[in-house]
Each structure stands twice: as C-alpha cells, then as structure tokens.
Scaffold this active site. Structure first.
Site, PDB file in Angstrom:
ATOM      1  N   GLU A   9     115.385   0.083  18.343  1.00 25.20           N
ATOM      2  CA  GLU A   9     116.117   1.303  18.411  1.00 25.20           C
ATOM      3  C   GLU A   9     115.143   2.683  18.582  1.00 25.20           C
ATOM      4  O   GLU A   9     115.180   3.613  19.164  1.00 25.20           O
ATOM      5  CB  GLU A   9     116.645   1.658  16.982  1.00 25.20           C
ATOM      6  CG  GLU A   9     117.771   3.009  17.064  1.00 25.20           C
ATOM      7  CD  GLU A   9     118.658   3.011  15.951  1.00 25.20           C
ATOM      8  OE1 GLU A   9     119.107   4.061  15.607  1.00 25.20           O
ATOM      9  OE2 GLU A   9     119.223   1.981  15.368  1.00 25.20           O
ATOM     10  N   ASP A 105     119.007  -0.568  14.662  1.00 23.49           N
ATOM     11  CA  ASP A 105     119.140  -0.952  13.361  1.00 23.49           C
ATOM     12  C   ASP A 105     120.159  -1.620  12.781  1.00 23.49           C
ATOM     13  O   ASP A 105     121.405  -1.466  13.727  1.00 23.49           O
ATOM     14  CB  ASP A 105     119.470   0.801  12.785  1.00 23.49           C
ATOM     15  CG  ASP A 105     118.046   1.298  12.376  1.00 23.49           C
ATOM     16  OD1 ASP A 105     117.103   0.583  12.611  1.00 23.49           O
ATOM     17  OD2 ASP A 105     118.106   2.432  11.917  1.00 23.49           O
ATOM     18  N   TYR A 309     116.017  -1.555   3.929  1.00 21.54           N
ATOM     19  CA  TYR A 309     116.698  -1.000   4.688  1.00 21.54           C
ATOM     20  C   TYR A 309     117.392   0.396   3.982  1.00 21.54           C
ATOM     21  O   TYR A 309     118.195   0.060   2.970  1.00 21.54           O
ATOM     22  CB  TYR A 309     117.833  -1.527   5.346  1.00 21.54           C
ATOM     23  CG  TYR A 309     118.744  -1.055   6.498  1.00 21.54           C
ATOM     24  CD1 TYR A 309     118.086  -0.671   7.595  1.00 21.54           C
ATOM     25  CD2 TYR A 309     120.214  -0.819   6.247  1.00 21.54           C
ATOM     26  CE1 TYR A 309     118.831   0.204   8.727  1.00 21.54           C
ATOM     27  CE2 TYR A 309     120.886  -0.058   7.249  1.00 21.54           C
ATOM     28  CZ  TYR A 309     120.203   0.412   8.244  1.00 21.54           C
ATOM     29  OH  TYR A 309     121.063   1.098   9.460  1.00 21.54           O
TER      30      TYR A 309
END
Length: 610
Positions: A9, A105, A309
């Site tokens: 990303e 992601d 995350y």
C-alpha cells in the site's frame, strides 16, 4: 523466468517487504529479486470518478441533473499519483509476471486500494493475499509462508466497494442538492452528518439549560463524615432553609449504626487497546487528536515495527498469540518499562484469561507490542508516549485483579438516615503499575471515602460532632472533547429516538479506521471548531443540521449500513441488493431537500447595502 508481483500500500512497507524477500535490485517505483518484484501504491491510486465523467450536463450543478444514479460506477486514476499507477499497471500486465500477491493493509480499505488498481489495469492473473498484523521480519516471513487464496477476500472486497459507492451516491447527491437549494457550499454524508448532529444537539442542550440550586448535608463524626439521603435515596435538598433545619436537628445528637455491609470487590485488569480506546486515552492524557494518534500508531507499526496493526476494533488476542507473549514482553523491556518486564518474566506471570478470546477477534487482534525490540532513541516525543501507553496496558494484563473491601454503613438519627462508604485495599494487583483505566474512572459514589473507616458494628452509638452544608448547582451536560465524541460515535444508541430501533444499531458511526478522518473532515468544512480541547459547532454547522433531511441526522442509518457491510464482508448479504436500496434512498433525499421549507442565512451577509 516468471516472477511474482507483490503489491504493497505504501513505499515504506513495500521496501521492507522487498528487503525481507531479498528483492534488492532497485527500480523506478519497485524493487526486484530472483523470485519477486515488489511495487507499491501511494494509498489510493484509483478512485470513483466525479459526476462530470458521466456527461457534460453534470459539469453545472443544477437540480435538473439530480439525483445522479449511474448504472455502473466508473474508476479513474488519481492525477497526483498517475505516474506510480502507470508503473504498477505495466508491472501487473508484464509477461514476466505470472501471479500477484496483494500485500496492502489487511482490512476493508486496504483490500479496496488493491482491487481498484487491479480492476482499472484489467489484470486477471491469479491472486493470493498476505494477511499480517505486524511488520516485523518474522511476521512477514510467516505471512508469506501462509499466503491465502485471493478468492477468500472477494466478500471483503465487495463490502469495500459497496461502502465507497454508497457514500458517493448519498454524499454527492445530498451535497449538490443542498448547495443548489441554498446557494452555499454545504456538504453532507451518512457518517459526518449524524456526528455533527450529536455535537449540535449537545450545544442546544447547553444553551437551553437552566441551572437549579440544591444542597448536600454531611454529618461529621470522629474519623469520617456521612451524607444525608431521603427515603428515595436522593441526596439533593432543594432549599437552604430545609437543609439548615435538618442540620440543626442532628448536630450534637447521637446516631445509631443501623446497617454495615462489607463486600469484597474486584476490579479486573483493563482490556487491551483497540484503536478507538487508544485514541480516547491519548486525547484525555496528552490532548492528541484522533488523527494524530492514528498517524503516530502507523509510524510505530510500519517504520519502527514496535506495535501491531493499529486499525483494529478488538481488545482481545487469540490463543495462537499466547506462546509469543514472553518474546513481546522481553522486546518491550526498554527504559522505564524494563523493571515491570523483568518482574513479569521473573515471576512467570501469565496473561489474564479475560484477554484471550478468539470469538471477539475478527480481522485483527488488540494492539500489543511486537517481538522486535525498538530503538527508543529514534522515537519522537509523541511516539514514545503512545508506545509507553500501549505497553503499560499490555503489561497490566499480566497482573491480578485489584481487590478491596468495601464497607457501606447506614447511620440513623430519628427519621433521618446518613450513609458512608469506606475502602480497604486487599491487593493492588495491576494498579501497582500506576496506570489508569478510563472505563473505570467514570463511576464514583458521592458517599465514598477513599480512607479506611473506623471499625463500625450494627447497634453502635456515635455522636455527631458537626455538620456541613454544601451549596451546589445542577450542571449542564459537558461539551464534547475528541475523546468523548469518539465514545459517542462508538455507542450512538442513546441518540436514536425510536426505542424499537436501538437494538438494530451495530458498530456505531463509522469504523475505528475512519472516525478520525470524519472528525477532521468536520473541522475542514468549518462546521465545528476546537477551543481548549473542547468542540463547538459553528453557526454554519448549526444551520446545516437545521436544513439537512431528518433521517440523515439519525445515527441509525449509518449503523444499519455498517451492519449490512459487515454481512457482505462475511458473504451473508449481496452487494447489489444493498446498492439498489441506497439508490432509492438517494432519490428520496434529493426530493426531501428540494421540497423542504427551510432557509440558510449566509455568514457574510450584512444588513447594510454595499
């Protein structure tokens, strides 16, 4: 020899993946190795086309062209990042590339970033998915060893597309309708409008609030004081004369202890952080905005690889993480955190069983440290604060409950009853780490004394040695801070007028990943402003809520959407059915705006002619 293309990303993540995969040859916008080519987006490279792309008639904003309901939504390349898109497209279609790994992601938006690029480029090659929760070398290697079939993520991709298309259909139609109708730059949307409505409603409550005087009466005894309550358990006395009369009737008199209850109470460890809870605490403790906290978290996740995350809505971990916990504790034994880490290791403490619950983890587990020791000298001040906050909460989960004895006593003098609550600490447990739990702080009993009470038994006689009358005023509700607004967005049940519909509300307004952006958008469109960490609606914001269609102000709409999108992501509902409903809803909204009998007063208009 054919190669696998890995699509990340962001450049920073792409370069890390390339390093771990041994793709060391640097190209323009990509890195290459024997087996892999790694390239990257710059966030979204492709997006939904503006209305103008569907015909020249949409270039002019006019009611004649509303509602805009294209049969098929068009995708366009974002101008600012067109150069990188061209590089990615050439690689996707290159004959040397046999298959593609999506490494954006691991979430709804990340899926959309990749799928829109693949769709726009016309790439039909076999797809696999990298799904990881931290950016350490170990997590990347394990992720590549357990790649998943791209087909598994088609439902997630459908939910992401449905969200984007629905926001386009509702947001752009209502924004154009309001702007045309009132000749002013006004924008509305299914998450931003109910969020603004919550702020405006609170402001109305404050403006119309009339404070009332009331009084509290305390009786003093040796070592403590007790609070008067009437038969209904209410401590507020409405006028001073009654309070003084009552005070005189008990002062210097003997009281009987009519009841003593001792209960052992436990406060379990505070749960691990999800994104919303972390943003709330960062705002309360450091006055950081939700947007700021998220970007600091992204750096701790991507650049420093210190935390897992960030965009998660879970406060739990799964069973498979448990064997890695000591490695994570060891890696976090830095600076002021070292002593606690050593204590956990030395005493072989295990994580509280409350924290491990797979049924409460959907895409990602709670935010916890990774197994990689960070170099805290490279941290900015904000990064240090957030890192310590997350690790302290993680460490707290290795300790026992906070245990105390609560003593509640009732004292009577004639017809009048007074109450006192005392506390005796049995075991500080997790509280010895000195961390706060924002969930717990909100509940406080006004009769509670933090001190240990003298020994009291039923039937004891005690002499009142004085009284205190406290004059108080009822207070208006507080204005929102970003922390309390996040709570309201997460749990908007109380803003739903229709009782029967409360149970339908799912995940609240927006998602943990989007709430910070929504608040930022409200600031940028000048409908709210911040003074001293408190949020005020502007005159424009207050007027906007007065003229938008009523159903767009209710949190129920977006909550229903989120529930539907969740079902699409789990393959329990169909994207096309959802979008058919949205189209007819957009049509209704436009006609509501067109026929509404309301006016908007421009901010810059004066009463005197120029």
């Amino acid at each position: 020899m054919s190669k696998t293309l890995v699509l990340a990303e962001k450049p920073s993540v792409g370069r890390e993946l390339a390093r771990v995969l041994g793709a060391r040859k640097s190209g323009n916008g990509y890195s290459e190795g024997d087996k892999y080519i790694v390239t990257w987006a710059l966030g979204h490279l492709v997006t939904l086309a503006d209305p103008e792309a569907y015909g020249d008639e949409y270039k002019k904003w006019s009611f004649d062209t509303l509602p805009m309901l294209p049969d098929k939504m068009k995708l366009v390349v974002i101008k600012e990042t067109a150069k990188q898109y061209k590089i990615v497209k050439e690689l996707l279609l290159s004959p040397t590339v046999s298959d593609v790994i999506i490494a954006t992601d691991a979430g709804r938006e990340g899926e959309l970033v990749a799928r829109w690029i693949l769709e726009k480029a016309g790439c039909k090659k076999p797809l696999r998915r990298l799904w990881i929760s931290s950016q350490t070398d170990k997590a990347i290697r394990e992720g590549f060893a357990h790649l998943r079939d791209g087909k598994e993520y088609i439902p997630l991709c459908n939910a992401a597309k449905a969200r984007a298309e629905a926001d386009w259909l509702v947001g752009l139609n209502v924004t154009r309708a309001l702007t045309c109708r009132h000749n002013a730059q006004l924008s509305a949307g299914r998450v931003q409008t109910p969020t603004l409505a919550i702020i405006v409603e609170r402001e109305n409550e404050i403006q119309h609030f009339v404070p009332k005087d009331y009084f509290n009466l305390h009786a003093r005894f040796t070592g403590f004081r007790a609070l008067y309550r009437n038969r209904d358990g209410v401590s507020a006395i409405q006028d001073r004369v009654a309070a003084e009369k009552l005070a005189q009737s008990v002062n210097g008199r003997d009281f009987s202890v009519t009841d003593v209850k001792t209960t052992e109470r436990r406060t379990p460890v505070p749960m691990l952080y999800d994104l919303t809870e972390l943003q709330r605490d960062a705002n309360k403790l450091f006055k950081m905005s939700p947007k700021e906290t998220l970007s600091v978290m992204q750096r701790l996740y991507e650049v420093h690889k210190a935390l897992t995350y960030p965009r998660t809505d879970s406060r739990y971990i799964t069973e498979d993480i448990v064997p890695t916990l000591y490695d994570r504790v060891r890696a976090s034994a830095v600076g002021m955190l070292a002593d606690t880490a050593k204590d956990i290791m030395r005493n072989r403490r295990s994580i509280h069983k409350l924290c491990v619950n797979a049924s409460k983890v959907s895409d990602h587990h709670a935010i916890i440290p990774t197994e990689e020791m960070p170099d805290m000298l490279k941290f900015s001040n904000e990064e240090k604060r957030i890192y310590i906050l997350v690790v302290s909460r993680f460490f707290a989960c290795f300790y026992l409950d906070f245990v105390y004895k609560q003593v509640k006593a009732e004292l009577t003098c004639g017809e009048n009853t007074f109450y006192v609550t005392g506390k005796e600490i049995v075991d500080y447990g997790w509280k010895k780490l000195g961390i706060t739990d924002s969930d717990e702080e909100e509940e406080k009993d006004e009769t509670e004394s933090e001190e240990k009470l003298p020994s009291l038994k039923k039937g004891d006689k005690l002499r009142c040695i004085g009284t205190e009358i406290k004059a108080l005023k009822t207070a208006p509700p507080s204005r929102y801070t970003e922390a309390s607004l996040l709570s309201a967005m997460e749990n908007p049940q109380k803003f739903i007028k229709d009782r029967r519909m409360k149970e339908f509300i799912g995940g609240g307004l927006g998602t943990p990943a989007t709430r910070a952006d929504i608040i930022e958008k409200l600031y940028n469109s000048f409908v709210i402003e911040k003074k001293d960490n408190v949020i005020y609606p502007t005159s424009k914001g207050i007027q906007l809520i007065g003229i938008v269609p009523p159903e767009l102000k209710e949190p129920l709409l977006t909550a229903k959407w989120e529930m539907q999108l969740e079902k699409i992501a789990k393959n329990q509902a169909q994207k096309d059915e959802f979008l058919t409903e949205i189209r007819s809803y957009a049509k209704e909204l436009v006609s509501t705006v067109r026929n509404a009998d309301v006016t908007y007063k421009h901010e810059n208009m004066t009463r005197t002619p120029c």
